[in-house]
Motif scaffolding. Structure first.
Motif, short mmCIF file in Angstrom:
data_model
loop_
_atom_site.label_atom_id
_atom_site.label_comp_id
_atom_site.label_asym_id
_atom_site.label_seq_id
_atom_site.Cartn_x
_atom_site.Cartn_y
_atom_site.Cartn_z
N GLY A 1 -6.04 14.59 2.25
CA GLY A 1 -7.44 14.24 2.41
C GLY A 1 -8.10 13.78 1.12
N GLY A 2 -7.54 14.17 -0.03
CA GLY A 2 -8.14 13.78 -1.30
C GLY A 2 -7.97 12.32 -1.62
N ARG A 3 -6.92 11.73 -1.03
CA ARG A 3 -6.65 10.30 -1.24
C ARG A 3 -6.68 9.92 -2.72
N THR A 4 -6.06 10.76 -3.55
CA THR A 4 -5.97 10.43 -4.97
C THR A 4 -5.18 9.15 -5.16
N ALA A 5 -5.75 8.21 -5.87
CA ALA A 5 -5.07 6.96 -6.15
C ALA A 5 -5.17 6.66 -7.63
N VAL A 6 -4.07 6.20 -8.20
CA VAL A 6 -4.05 5.80 -9.60
C VAL A 6 -3.42 4.42 -9.72
N TYR A 7 -3.81 3.71 -10.75
CA TYR A 7 -3.34 2.34 -10.95
C TYR A 7 -2.93 2.12 -12.40
N ALA A 8 -2.02 1.20 -12.57
CA ALA A 8 -1.71 0.72 -13.91
C ALA A 8 -2.90 -0.13 -14.38
N ASP A 9 -3.15 -0.10 -15.66
CA ASP A 9 -4.28 -0.87 -16.21
C ASP A 9 -4.15 -2.36 -15.87
N SER A 10 -2.93 -2.84 -15.83
CA SER A 10 -2.70 -4.27 -15.62
C SER A 10 -3.10 -4.74 -14.22
N VAL A 11 -3.23 -3.82 -13.26
CA VAL A 11 -3.56 -4.22 -11.90
C VAL A 11 -4.88 -3.63 -11.42
N SER A 12 -5.45 -2.73 -12.20
CA SER A 12 -6.69 -2.08 -11.79
C SER A 12 -7.78 -3.13 -11.55
N GLY A 13 -8.45 -2.99 -10.42
CA GLY A 13 -9.50 -3.94 -10.07
C GLY A 13 -9.00 -5.12 -9.26
N ARG A 14 -7.69 -5.34 -9.23
CA ARG A 14 -7.12 -6.45 -8.47
C ARG A 14 -6.27 -5.95 -7.29
N PHE A 15 -5.59 -4.84 -7.49
CA PHE A 15 -4.71 -4.27 -6.47
C PHE A 15 -5.37 -3.03 -5.88
N THR A 16 -5.10 -2.80 -4.60
CA THR A 16 -5.60 -1.61 -3.94
C THR A 16 -4.47 -0.98 -3.13
N ILE A 17 -4.24 0.31 -3.38
CA ILE A 17 -3.25 1.05 -2.60
C ILE A 17 -4.00 1.88 -1.57
N SER A 18 -3.46 1.92 -0.37
CA SER A 18 -4.12 2.67 0.70
C SER A 18 -3.07 3.17 1.69
N THR A 19 -3.49 4.13 2.50
CA THR A 19 -2.59 4.68 3.52
C THR A 19 -3.24 4.58 4.89
N ASP A 20 -2.40 4.49 5.89
CA ASP A 20 -2.82 4.56 7.29
C ASP A 20 -1.96 5.64 7.93
N ASN A 21 -2.53 6.81 8.05
CA ASN A 21 -1.75 7.93 8.58
C ASN A 21 -1.30 7.70 10.01
N ALA A 22 -2.13 7.03 10.80
CA ALA A 22 -1.77 6.77 12.19
C ALA A 22 -0.53 5.89 12.28
N LYS A 23 -0.40 4.97 11.34
CA LYS A 23 0.76 4.07 11.34
C LYS A 23 1.84 4.53 10.37
N ASN A 24 1.59 5.65 9.69
CA ASN A 24 2.56 6.18 8.73
C ASN A 24 2.98 5.10 7.74
N THR A 25 2.01 4.41 7.22
CA THR A 25 2.29 3.26 6.36
C THR A 25 1.38 3.28 5.13
N VAL A 26 1.95 2.89 4.01
CA VAL A 26 1.17 2.71 2.80
C VAL A 26 1.15 1.22 2.48
N TYR A 27 0.01 0.76 2.00
CA TYR A 27 -0.16 -0.65 1.72
C TYR A 27 -0.48 -0.87 0.25
N LEU A 28 -0.11 -2.02 -0.24
CA LEU A 28 -0.55 -2.46 -1.56
C LEU A 28 -1.16 -3.85 -1.37
N GLN A 29 -2.47 -3.90 -1.41
CA GLN A 29 -3.18 -5.17 -1.30
C GLN A 29 -3.29 -5.75 -2.71
N MET A 30 -2.77 -6.94 -2.88
CA MET A 30 -2.73 -7.56 -4.20
C MET A 30 -3.59 -8.83 -4.15
#
Length: 123
Positions: free
Chosen positions: A55-84
């Motif tokens: 539930g905390g959805r802690t997310a961390v990013y490398a400095d080189s991608v912060s602000g451009r990439f987004t990591i997220s999860t969809d528990n219903a689909k059991n899938t993690v995404y990386l939007q670039m």
């Protein structure tokens, strides 16, 4: 054993976007956290982003991608995404999905790895 199935890589022009997906074959304590790493030719594998399923959805990013990439999860689909978004040519690499116990930028902390998916960024 847990398999990580990745998809979504491909060719994109600089400035464009891609979304990577990764689904673990099953969820265990060892897949509490999902991460993305990348490796370009001649370079070491490097951390990109990581997130936990909790539930905390802690997310961390490398400095080189912060602000451009987004990591997220969809528990219903059991899938993690990386939007670039706003991809640079230097983002080109093989991207690997990884699973582990806790959020970390160290690849040694991850137990399971996907086969990798190629991201190519043209100028």
């Amino acid at each position: 054993q847990v398999q990580l199935v990745e998809s979504g890589g491909g060719l994109v022009q600089a400035g464009g976007s891609l979304r990577l997906s990764c689904a673990p074959s099953r969820r265990t304590a060892s897949t509490n956290v999902m991460g993305w790493f990348r490796q370009a030719p001649g370079k070491e594998r490097e951390f990109v982003a990581a997130i936990d399923w909790s539930g905390g959805r802690t997310a961390v990013y490398a400095d080189s991608v912060s602000g451009r990439f987004t990591i997220s999860t969809d528990n219903a689909k059991n899938t993690v995404y990386l939007q670039m978004n706003s991809l640079y040519t230097e983002d080109a690499a093989v991207y690997y999905c990884a699973a582990g116990f806790f959020v970390s930028s160290r690849d040694k902390e991850y137990t399971y790895w996907g086969q990798g998916t190629q991201v190519t960024v043209s100028s």
